[in-house]
Structure formats: C-alpha cells, structure tokens
Design an enzyme around this catalytic site. Structure first.
Site, PDB file in Angstrom:
ATOM      1  N   GLU A  46       0.869  -1.194   0.000  1.00 31.51           N
ATOM      2  CA  GLU A  46       0.000   0.000   0.000  1.00 31.51           C
ATOM      3  C   GLU A  46       0.903   1.241   0.000  1.00 31.51           C
ATOM      4  O   GLU A  46       1.990   1.227   0.598  1.00 31.51           O
ATOM      5  CB  GLU A  46      -0.852  -0.019   1.283  1.00 31.51           C
ATOM      6  CG  GLU A  46      -1.575   1.270   1.622  1.00 31.51           C
ATOM      7  CD  GLU A  46      -2.096   1.306   3.073  1.00 31.51           C
ATOM      8  OE1 GLU A  46      -1.436   0.760   3.976  1.00 31.51           O
ATOM      9  OE2 GLU A  46      -3.196   1.875   3.262  1.00 31.51           O
ATOM     10  N   ASN A 110      -6.906   6.382  -1.415  1.00 28.59           N
ATOM     11  CA  ASN A 110      -5.816   5.454  -1.156  1.00 28.59           C
ATOM     12  C   ASN A 110      -6.059   4.305  -2.124  1.00 28.59           C
ATOM     13  O   ASN A 110      -6.986   3.507  -1.918  1.00 28.59           O
ATOM     14  CB  ASN A 110      -5.878   4.994   0.315  1.00 28.59           C
ATOM     15  CG  ASN A 110      -4.716   4.117   0.692  1.00 28.59           C
ATOM     16  OD1 ASN A 110      -4.034   3.567  -0.179  1.00 28.59           O
ATOM     17  ND2 ASN A 110      -4.469   3.981   1.999  1.00 28.59           N
ATOM     18  N   LYS A 127      -9.412   2.254  -1.546  1.00 29.66           N
ATOM     19  CA  LYS A 127      -9.606   1.732  -0.184  1.00 29.66           C
ATOM     20  C   LYS A 127     -10.926   2.191   0.425  1.00 29.66           C
ATOM     21  O   LYS A 127     -11.244   3.384   0.433  1.00 29.66           O
ATOM     22  CB  LYS A 127      -8.443   2.189   0.697  1.00 29.66           C
ATOM     23  CG  LYS A 127      -8.424   1.593   2.101  1.00 29.66           C
ATOM     24  CD  LYS A 127      -7.144   2.017   2.800  1.00 29.66           C
ATOM     25  CE  LYS A 127      -6.982   1.373   4.152  1.00 29.66           C
ATOM     26  NZ  LYS A 127      -5.682   1.790   4.778  1.00 29.66           N
ATOM     27  N   GLU A 146      -5.833   8.765   7.938  1.00 30.08           N
ATOM     28  CA  GLU A 146      -6.382   8.367   6.632  1.00 30.08           C
ATOM     29  C   GLU A 146      -7.779   8.939   6.420  1.00 30.08           C
ATOM     30  O   GLU A 146      -8.146   9.258   5.285  1.00 30.08           O
ATOM     31  CB  GLU A 146      -6.400   6.844   6.487  1.00 30.08           C
ATOM     32  CG  GLU A 146      -4.995   6.246   6.435  1.00 30.08           C
ATOM     33  CD  GLU A 146      -5.004   4.791   6.033  1.00 30.08           C
ATOM     34  OE1 GLU A 146      -4.566   3.972   6.845  1.00 30.08           O
ATOM     35  OE2 GLU A 146      -5.441   4.474   4.917  1.00 30.08           O
ATOM     36  N   CYS A 172      -4.814  -2.850   3.134  1.00 30.86           N
ATOM     37  CA  CYS A 172      -4.517  -2.727   4.547  1.00 30.86           C
ATOM     38  C   CYS A 172      -5.685  -3.007   5.499  1.00 30.86           C
ATOM     39  O   CYS A 172      -6.077  -4.151   5.655  1.00 30.86           O
ATOM     40  CB  CYS A 172      -3.879  -1.371   4.817  1.00 30.86           C
ATOM     41  SG  CYS A 172      -2.872  -1.437   6.286  1.00 30.86           S
ATOM     42  N   ASN A 197       0.475  -1.006   5.448  1.00 30.14           N
ATOM     43  CA  ASN A 197       1.413  -0.276   6.306  1.00 30.14           C
ATOM     44  C   ASN A 197       0.822  -0.398   7.703  1.00 30.14           C
ATOM     45  O   ASN A 197      -0.155   0.309   8.010  1.00 30.14           O
ATOM     46  CB  ASN A 197       1.482   1.218   5.942  1.00 30.14           C
ATOM     47  CG  ASN A 197       2.171   1.483   4.624  1.00 30.14           C
ATOM     48  OD1 ASN A 197       3.247   2.050   4.598  1.00 30.14           O
ATOM     49  ND2 ASN A 197       1.548   1.098   3.515  1.00 30.14           N
TER      50      ASN A 197
HETATM   51  N1  ING Z   1      -3.010   0.488   8.858  1.00 34.17           N
HETATM   52  C1  ING Z   1      -3.412  -0.278   9.939  1.00 34.17           C
HETATM   53  C2  ING Z   1      -4.093  -1.591   9.564  1.00 34.17           C
HETATM   54  O1  ING Z   1      -5.305  -1.691   9.552  1.00 34.17           O
HETATM   55  C3  ING Z   1      -4.270  -0.424  12.151  1.00 34.17           C
HETATM   56  C4  ING Z   1      -4.205   0.474  10.944  1.00 34.17           C
HETATM   57  C5  ING Z   1      -3.081  -0.852  12.772  1.00 34.17           C
HETATM   58  C6  ING Z   1      -5.485  -0.839  12.611  1.00 34.17           C
HETATM   59  C7  ING Z   1      -3.149  -1.719  13.869  1.00 34.17           C
HETATM   60  C8  ING Z   1      -5.572  -1.706  13.714  1.00 34.17           C
HETATM   61  C9  ING Z   1      -4.402  -2.136  14.346  1.00 34.17           C
HETATM   62  O2  ING Z   1      -3.366  -2.537   9.362  1.00 34.17           O
HETATM   63  C10 ING Z   1      -3.680   0.843   7.727  1.00 34.17           C
HETATM   64  N2  ING Z   1      -3.011   1.612   6.860  1.00 34.17           N
HETATM   65  O3  ING Z   1      -4.854   0.503   7.526  1.00 34.17           O
END
Ligand code: ING
Length: 304
Positions: A46, A110, A127, A146, A172, A197
C-alpha cells in the site's frame, strides 16, 4: 492447472525525503530479483511510492498533495512500467491518487492498481475501510489520519478476469473486515492482492501491540480459507520515520496455509507457485456458497 508464479515484493522503510525516483529504483530492483526467480506477477505494498504520510498532521494541503499522484504512469513511475514491459511481468502497487473532476473538484483516494506487462491497468481499487481519525489527536505518539487525507473508495470491490484467473484487491485495514473478502469471494475471486502499512504500536490499545503480526496473518489466512482464494499480503515494513511497521509479507493458499513469507523488515522478495485451480478444493466443498450459504438469514449484514 492454472499456475501463476507470484512474488510478494516487500518494501522496507521509505524516508520522507526519499524521492519517487529513488523508490521506483528500489521497486525495479525487486522486480528484477522476482523475475530472476521466474515471477510473472510482482505485488508491492500500500502507498508504495512514499513514506506513510498519514502518520503526520499536515496543515498545508499543498504539502499533503505532494504525496499524491495526479497521473499514472508519470515521469517518475514510467521506469517501473518500462521494466515490467522489458521483463514481461505484471505488477500491482498502492499509491495516493489525486483526481481532478469537473468544476475544479478534487478527489483523493488510497488506491491500488494491477498493471499488465504491457502497461494496461487491469484492475483499480480505492480503499474503503479507512482506519484512524480525522483531526489531530495530541495524545497519540503518531497520528493515523487516513480519514482526513482520503475519501472512502467509490469503485466497490471489483474482481477482474486477468492473468488467467479472477483477481481482486483490498488495502490494509480492509483485510480486517470479513465483508471485504466475502464481497470478493461472492465474485469468485481466486487471488486477492493486499498491500499494508501496519504500525506495531496501536495507540488506542497498546496491550495488543504484541499481537499485530498474529492479527495480520489471522485476517489474511481467514480471508483466504473462508472464500477459497489465494491471498498475497505485502508490507511496507521496518522503522520508518521513527514508526515501527510490521513485516510478515506472505503468500497464502486457499486452504489458509502460508506457502511463502518474507523474513526481514527490509526490501525482500518471497515467491510461490500459485495453482489457481486449487481454489476449487474449497469453493466446491466446504465453502460452496451455492450448496451451503443461507443469504436469506444474513439480512443484518447489510444494515448500517
Ligand atoms: N493500517 C493499519 C491496519 O489496519 C491499524 C491500521 C493498525 C489498525 C493496527 C488496527 C491495528 O493494518 C492501515 N493503513 O490501515
């Protein structure tokens, strides 16, 4: 068998100061390494062209828009398209997309695209599940904006007939939502490409930080198994601008088994032969939607 040799092309950290040209050089090197191992499709993360900028609250919209692409390919990304044509490989990558519509209206998504070796865009996805928050939250060691920088995707969950199979994409946070995989599964997806990410530290629930790698594979493996599809999950990984991002890029069979994975948190290629016909083992049996699914019982699933 309809076997496709696929490479997960994981990227290590991208510095804020790194230029598109420098990143494209890294991506092209990964493409050559993947091709040397016979890969026909190379899957990148991503937002593969820049650092994960939603970690910062940036007031100036011009500064934010510097992270976006207004055309694809562009002069900076053209070398990647040229390398793909030279090597005869298809590729998929994520980027921040800025669209100018009529009356000067600007849209920001995104986005990820699947591109043929001839440079044709075979699939485009924007996204839908945008995590994080919209306004600056001072309590967080880093932001996750985001919801501020992107609109919710408006292309649905498309599945394309490409590379001899049914291919879909997600991005993601989408992978955490079973609806994502089921929307693709109901369109008979045989391969789902997902870049991510994912920070190791999740400020709202730090007690889950040690579970990020587990949750990553849990979501990808469940999605693969419950819809009988191959899944390729590819990380932007490592310590990026002071923020630890998980790795764990992997290629997962329709049985939910991890058949190949990256071991580092840098630029790394993992390759596997993916027989798309193997989806039938699941889609015709335990998860035959026609034989076993009871949609008239699931009305709640589409209620707000
Ligand atoms: N990043 C993360 C993901 O869903 C996140 C945000 C991190 C959510 C950790 C929950 C726990 O993997 C993106 N860019 O969506």
């Amino acid at each position: 068998t309809r076997s496709l040799r696929i490479a997960a092309a994981q990227l290590g950290p991208i510095a804020r100061t790194e230029t598109r040209a420098q990143v494209v050089e890294r991506m092209t090197a990964l493409m050559r390494a993947a091709n040397a191992r016979g890969a026909e499709l190379v899957v990148y993360p991503e937002l593969a062209l820049t650092t994960f900028f939603p970690r910062w609250y940036i007031e100036d919209q011009t500064e934010v828009d510097a992270f976006f692409e207004t055309e694809m390919p562009s002069d900076e990304t053209a070398p990647l398209f040229r390398a793909a044509a030279e090597l005869g490989v298809a590729f998929s990558f994520g980027y921040a997309e800025l669209v100018r519509e009529g009356e000067g209206r600007i849209r920001r998504f995104n986005t990820s695209v699947l591109v043929s070796s001839q440079g044709e865009i075979l699939l485009k996805y924007r996204k839908i599940h945008l995590p994080g928050h919209r306004d600056h939250e001072a309590w967080r060691p880093f932001q996750h904006l985001e919801k501020r920088y992107f609109e919710v995707g408006d292309l649905g969950f498309p599945v394309a007939d490409a590379l001899g199979g049914r291919i879909g994409s997600a991005i993601c946070n989408d992978r955490r939502w079973p609806e994502t995989f089921r929307m693709l599964g109901l369109q008979n997806a045989e391969l789902v490409l997902i870049g991510y990410n994912t920070p190791q530290h999740y400020p709202p629930a730090p007690e889950h930080d040690h579970l990020q790698d587990f949750h990553n594979h849990l979501c990808l493996q469940a999605g693969a198994y419950q819809n009988g599809t191959w899944v390729v999950g590819v990380a932007k990984a490592g310590l990026e601008e002071g923020c630890e991002l998980i790795g764990g890029s992997c290629i997962i069979a329709p049985t939910g088994e991890i058949v190949a994975r990256c071991l580092t948190r840098g630029d790394e290629v993992a390759v596997a032969d993916c027989d798309l016909d193997r989806c039938r083992e699941i889609q015709d049996n335990i998860f035959s939607f026609e034989k076993h699914r009871q949609p008239d019982q699931y009305g709640l699933l589409v209620k707000p």
